[in-house]
Design an enzyme around this catalytic site. Sequence first.
Site, PDB file in Angstrom:
ATOM      1  N   ARG A   1       0.822  -1.207   0.000  1.00  0.00           N
ATOM      2  CA  ARG A   1       0.000   0.000   0.000  1.00  0.00           C
ATOM      3  C   ARG A   1       0.865   1.269   0.000  1.00  0.00           C
ATOM      4  NH1 ARG A   1      -1.891  -3.481  -1.397  1.00  0.00           N
ATOM      5  NH2 ARG A   1      -3.638  -4.722  -0.671  1.00  0.00           N
TER       6      ARG A   1
ATOM      7  N   SER B   1     -10.451   0.444   4.095  1.00  0.00           N
ATOM      8  CA  SER B   1      -9.615   0.161   5.266  1.00  0.00           C
ATOM      9  C   SER B   1      -8.912   1.446   5.696  1.00  0.00           C
ATOM     10  CB  SER B   1      -8.587  -0.922   4.935  1.00  0.00           C
ATOM     11  OG  SER B   1      -9.236  -2.139   4.642  1.00  0.00           O
TER      12      SER B   1
ATOM     13  N   GLU C   1      -4.420   5.067   6.289  1.00  0.00           N
ATOM     14  CA  GLU C   1      -4.229   4.889   4.862  1.00  0.00           C
ATOM     15  C   GLU C   1      -4.724   6.074   4.040  1.00  0.00           C
ATOM     16  OE1 GLU C   1      -5.681   1.641   1.558  1.00  0.00           O
ATOM     17  OE2 GLU C   1      -4.828   0.913   3.427  1.00  0.00           O
TER      18      GLU C   1
END
Length: 381
Positions: free
Chosen positions: A165, A250, A373
């Site tokens: 990520r 998320s 994130e």
Amino acid sequence: MSELSEPRPLRELTTLAVGGAPERMLQADDAEELVDLLTELWADDEPWTVLGGGSNTLAADDGIEGAVVLMRTRGIERVDEPDSVLLRVQAGENWDALVAHTVETGLTGIEALSGIPGSVGAAPIQNIGAYGQELSSVLESVELLDYESGERVRVPATELELGYRSSVLKRHGGEPAAREAVVLSVDLRLAPAEDGLSRPVAYSQLARALDVELGDRVPLEQVREAVLALRSSKGMVLDAADRDTHSAGSFFTNPIVTDQLARTLPAEAPRWPLATADAADTVLPLDGSAGTEIPPLAADAEPQLVKLSAAWLIERASIPRGFALPGSRAGISTKHTLALTNRGGATADDIASLARFVQSRVQAEFGILLRPEPVLLGIEL
């Protein structure tokens, strides 16, 4: 290129549905307009933010300094080669619409990435991945507008330092990116689907949903349908009628720590050894049924890196699905512990307060600080 006479509040343009209006809002409908617009902003040293699908953004309630540029560039070019197909896709295209296009035209490589919200340009920034596939496996290059040089350059994927990520293009927790640039287009190397079949299924939950064995190949359409159903069951496909889907997906990444720290966790804590911090994403079951054994560390070896499950840490820090702070209109999804949701009328401060509470509980319980994130605009955690 056009400037909106009245900038829209970002709560109307993001999946978290929070955030005030910027000082200015502009829209670019093709790459040339986008380059011209950004070049002017940079020459004037004006604060700027590019917004694509708005699915990975947490923006402050009191507005954003400077200009927000809406990326609405479109276009998919196809080049057929002997054993593969190269797709050049403009950054403003919708990611899931692109996946649907590849499935419909018989191309395999990203079918398991169905249902991921946002724009194509955001995909390489955080190296999206799910259900056994990751963008890095098919990404050949990206075209960037480089902030430092002001030039358009095509950069091979190998120079993006794609990891879990992350990439050199990603802002981490509000910090500047290692390379400040805007993605203009991406090149994907896909394969013609033999007999209309997918790549080998590489994710156990997806295999169970399809009622096949790991490594089997099934029709592309079946993979897409199964992935969309799995994501929907977790509230990860936006549905205006379902408040559990009003999220940024998320909210926290799975932490990567040394094996010494991982050994301090309960034995049942899901974990997976990694060769390096930027190894490919691995699925971590919350029940600890796979990947829980860490091999002993040789005396002369480098410290082993281990990926943990953020969802497991949150739940074991006594934060259940559906949790909310008293009086808050933000809450943990009832379907997925990693999703922070807007239950209706939440503010950015509501979301941020819940995120800070989750971070503090996990840190107090396990000594691990979860990293957000989403891109943070005008707000800090």
